[in-house]
Design an enzyme around this catalytic site. Sequence first.
Site, short mmCIF file in Angstrom:
data_model
loop_
_atom_site.label_atom_id
_atom_site.label_comp_id
_atom_site.label_asym_id
_atom_site.label_seq_id
_atom_site.Cartn_x
_atom_site.Cartn_y
_atom_site.Cartn_z
N LEU A 137 0.98 -1.28 0.11
CA LEU A 137 0.02 -0.08 0.11
C LEU A 137 1.04 1.09 0.05
CD1 LEU A 137 -2.70 -0.95 2.72
CD2 LEU A 137 -2.97 -1.17 0.28
N ASP A 138 0.45 2.30 -0.70
CA ASP A 138 1.36 3.60 -0.60
C ASP A 138 1.52 4.15 0.77
OD1 ASP A 138 1.47 3.44 -3.47
OD2 ASP A 138 -0.24 4.75 -3.68
N LYS A 139 2.46 4.94 0.80
CA LYS A 139 2.63 5.34 2.31
C LYS A 139 1.56 5.80 3.05
CE LYS A 139 5.33 9.02 4.53
NZ LYS A 139 6.39 10.37 4.41
N THR A 141 -1.89 5.38 2.12
CA THR A 141 -2.92 4.81 2.08
C THR A 141 -3.07 3.98 3.26
OG1 THR A 141 -2.80 4.76 -0.31
CG2 THR A 141 -3.96 2.95 0.64
N ARG A 237 -5.45 5.64 -7.80
CA ARG A 237 -5.32 7.12 -7.97
C ARG A 237 -5.16 7.46 -9.29
NH1 ARG A 237 0.16 7.65 -3.99
NH2 ARG A 237 -0.25 9.78 -4.46
#
Length: 319
Positions: A137-139, A141, A237
């Site tokens: 997961l993105d930082k 998210t 995104r």
Amino acid sequence: MTDPIKLEAKVPSERAGSRLDQVAAELFSDFSRSRLQQWIKEGDLLVDGQLSRSKDKLLGGEVLTVNVDLEPEGEWEPEPLELDITYEDEHLLVINKPDRLVVHPAAGNYTGTLLNGLIHHVPDNENLPRAGIVHRLDKDTTGLMVVAKSLAAHHSLVQQLQERTVSREYQAVVQGVMTGGGTVDKPMGRHPQARTKMAVVAFGGKDAITHYRIIKRFANHTHIRVKLETGRTHQIRVHMSHIGYPLVGDAVYGGRLRLPKGATPELHDTLRHFKRQALHAAKLGLIHPETGEYMEWQVPPPADFETLLAALEADARAV
């Protein structure tokens, strides 16, 4: 110290004439073919006690043995980070990731990552690829991630992700009012000019499919449920921005902060202070690597996401 992997299997007579690596992949299906090829090359997988090559043909009736000590896959430092564990057994770990937590060490973030916390919590995971992390997961998210705790579980989860049988459902808040749900089926790759960004690309991209449904419309925003069919970097995104509904708080793909005219001062204030993309991995479903049982977990959005929704609700009532 991780226990060594010890395996033994007899080659069926009907597999006479087949390559060693092909047969090994069938007999030891808990492990990837590339991993088995590595063990053959390093002498950890033997044929009747003898060294062989991956391409060697078998006669049938041979005994294949594996005896391997796993070694650290990277130079990672364990750190005592507090992990929000949703589920754990001896095969896998499901974590509810907070925002501002980087998943894997990289330039600028060598410590304080989820991986550092993982190998403190499960020291043997240092011997697994990416310490057992099979998807990211993105930082900024939040939400659910699954981590393997054995090579066999790792192989199973990677296969499930490749075969698109892992169910991943997100909640997001986007700018703009959607008229209905839909599917974005647009290939993605590196942005042709900004190499740190991803983009929908006309040529050379990987297939990327995102399904979205409306949970609730507001005056200038929409709360949506998103299901991933593929798992490309920044997929939700990029796809939402591509169709004209960028995520609230997404400075990379959403452009400058837009404060809707006529909204309450409270909503304006909430939007100004929402400093990450409004994206939460709310539900995760997969087949358990050992039992074959389908399992599913769900976690509510974190406080800042709920505050954003409350401000949107209050703004809607004020109109």
